[in-house]
Design a protein around this motif. Structure first.
Motif, PDB file in Angstrom:
ATOM      1  N   GLY A   2       1.954  -5.634 -15.603  1.00 52.97           N
ATOM      2  CA  GLY A   2       1.973  -4.635 -14.759  1.00 52.97           C
ATOM      3  C   GLY A   2       3.477  -4.449 -14.107  1.00 52.97           C
ATOM      4  O   GLY A   2       3.973  -3.577 -13.659  1.00 52.97           O
ATOM      5  N   ILE A   3       3.908  -5.730 -13.706  1.00 53.16           N
ATOM      6  CA  ILE A   3       5.320  -5.508 -12.966  1.00 53.16           C
ATOM      7  C   ILE A   3       6.396  -5.289 -13.947  1.00 53.16           C
ATOM      8  O   ILE A   3       7.118  -4.483 -13.347  1.00 53.16           O
TER       9      ILE A   3
ATOM     10  N   PHE B   7       0.786  -8.365  -7.963  1.00 61.79           N
ATOM     11  CA  PHE B   7       1.006  -8.948  -9.326  1.00 61.79           C
ATOM     12  C   PHE B   7       1.531 -10.475  -9.005  1.00 61.79           C
ATOM     13  O   PHE B   7       1.490 -11.288 -10.093  1.00 61.79           O
TER      14      PHE B   7
ATOM     15  N   ALA C  32      -0.812  -9.542 -15.124  1.00 60.75           N
ATOM     16  CA  ALA C  32       0.110  -9.130 -14.098  1.00 60.75           C
ATOM     17  C   ALA C  32       1.685  -9.066 -14.422  1.00 60.75           C
ATOM     18  O   ALA C  32       2.275  -8.155 -14.047  1.00 60.75           O
TER      19      ALA C  32
ATOM     20  N   ILE D  30       2.347  -3.383  -5.842  1.00 62.87           N
ATOM     21  CA  ILE D  30       2.745  -4.102  -6.911  1.00 62.87           C
ATOM     22  C   ILE D  30       2.833  -5.518  -6.352  1.00 62.87           C
ATOM     23  O   ILE D  30       3.006  -6.527  -7.309  1.00 62.87           O
TER      24      ILE D  30
END
Length: 278
Positions: free
Chosen positions: A106-107, A94, A103, A91
């Motif tokens: 995603g995080i 990101f 990004a 991770i």
């Protein structure tokens, strides 16, 4: 900063509607996320990419959020070996990945993944928890315990002394670049008291004129960061807490060894001082 994704719009209201084939599936394993990387960007799989090898994917899902009109869902225990161009990536990717809005998705999804994973069982009686159908909450049918996502408040501290800024490096962490002092707010104290306490604990300095700058959601550590500047009040001799910090140094504004990056409140605060805006 990483959450500044305009013109895209992040909507974290809870809409537990069923996904369709075009919805985005966020798949995590510990600190890694499933994605396909190209030279220009990265993408997440959609339900259509996973449906043939994952029976029940349209039944076992968790709605996360929307960005613009796209819905993002958390899916677990998926088979992805047939997706030859996809891989699990840490991770930390990101922090600089493009496009930025993806990004951030995603995080942020990973923060929710961690919360759901740590609240599968009731902390009061130990029975399995169930997701609520109307709000983002897990509840226990036996003892009626309810758990909502917890966000930890933390402060980022720019200690200044005229034309100088105090920079530090963490001890025992993967992140090795210069940063500002930071710490979590404890029960029973104000944010300003946190600033004062953390500065004294980490470098042994007294401060004054504490002033708020800006906040940032920071899903990498599950926190809401609140940035403060403050002025040195007294001697500038540093007494380093070596369990927390590897070093702490004063830098003249023109000599600060930090360059701009898009991700963090820490970097923005350092650059604001370096450019003479603080």
């Amino acid at each position: 900063m990483i959450q500044d994704i305009a013109p895209h719009q992040f909507d974290n209201a809870y809409y537990p509607v069923a996904p369709d084939r075009h919805c985005i599936a966020l798949c995590y394993e510990s600190r890694a996320c499933l994605m396909k990387k190209t030279e220009e960007e990265f993408i997440f799989p959609r339900f259509a990419d996973l449906e043939n090898e994952n029976e029940g994917i349209y039944k076992n899902y968790t709605f996360l959020f929307r960005i613009d009109e796209e819905r993002y869902y958390l899916v677990t225990n998926v088979c992805y070996s047939h997706l030859k161009d996809y891989s699990m990536e840490d991770i930390s990717y990101f922090r600089s990945a493009e496009p930025q809005y993806r990004a951030f998705a995603g995080i942020t999804g990973h923060q929710l993944f961690g919360w759901y994973n740590s609240h599968r069982y009731c902390g009061a009686c130990g029975l399995p928890m169930k997701p609520d159908s109307k709000e983002r909450m897990m509840y226990c049918e036996k003892c009626h315990s309810m758990e909502y996502p917890k966000i930890c408040p933390a402060v980022i501290i720019g200690v200044t002394d005229g034309n100088r800024l105090l920079l530090s490096k963490y001890a025992g962490r993967i992140y090795k670049k210069y940063a500002l002092l930071a710490g979590y707010t404890e029960i029973g104290e104000t944010l300003e008291e946190t600033v004062e306490r953390e500065v004294f604990e980490e470098v042994g300095l007294k401060i004054k004129n504490i002033r708020y700058y800006k906040s940032q959601p920071w899903a990498f550590s599950g926190t809401i960061l609140m940035g403060f500047y403050c002025d040195l009040d007294g001697p500038d001799e540093i007494r380093l807490d070596q369990e927390e910090l590897a070093l702490a140094e004063w830098f003249e504004r023109e000599e600060i060894p930090v360059t701009p990056s898009r991700d963090s409140l820490t970097n923005e605060m350092i650059m604001q001082f370096k450019k003479g805006k603080i």
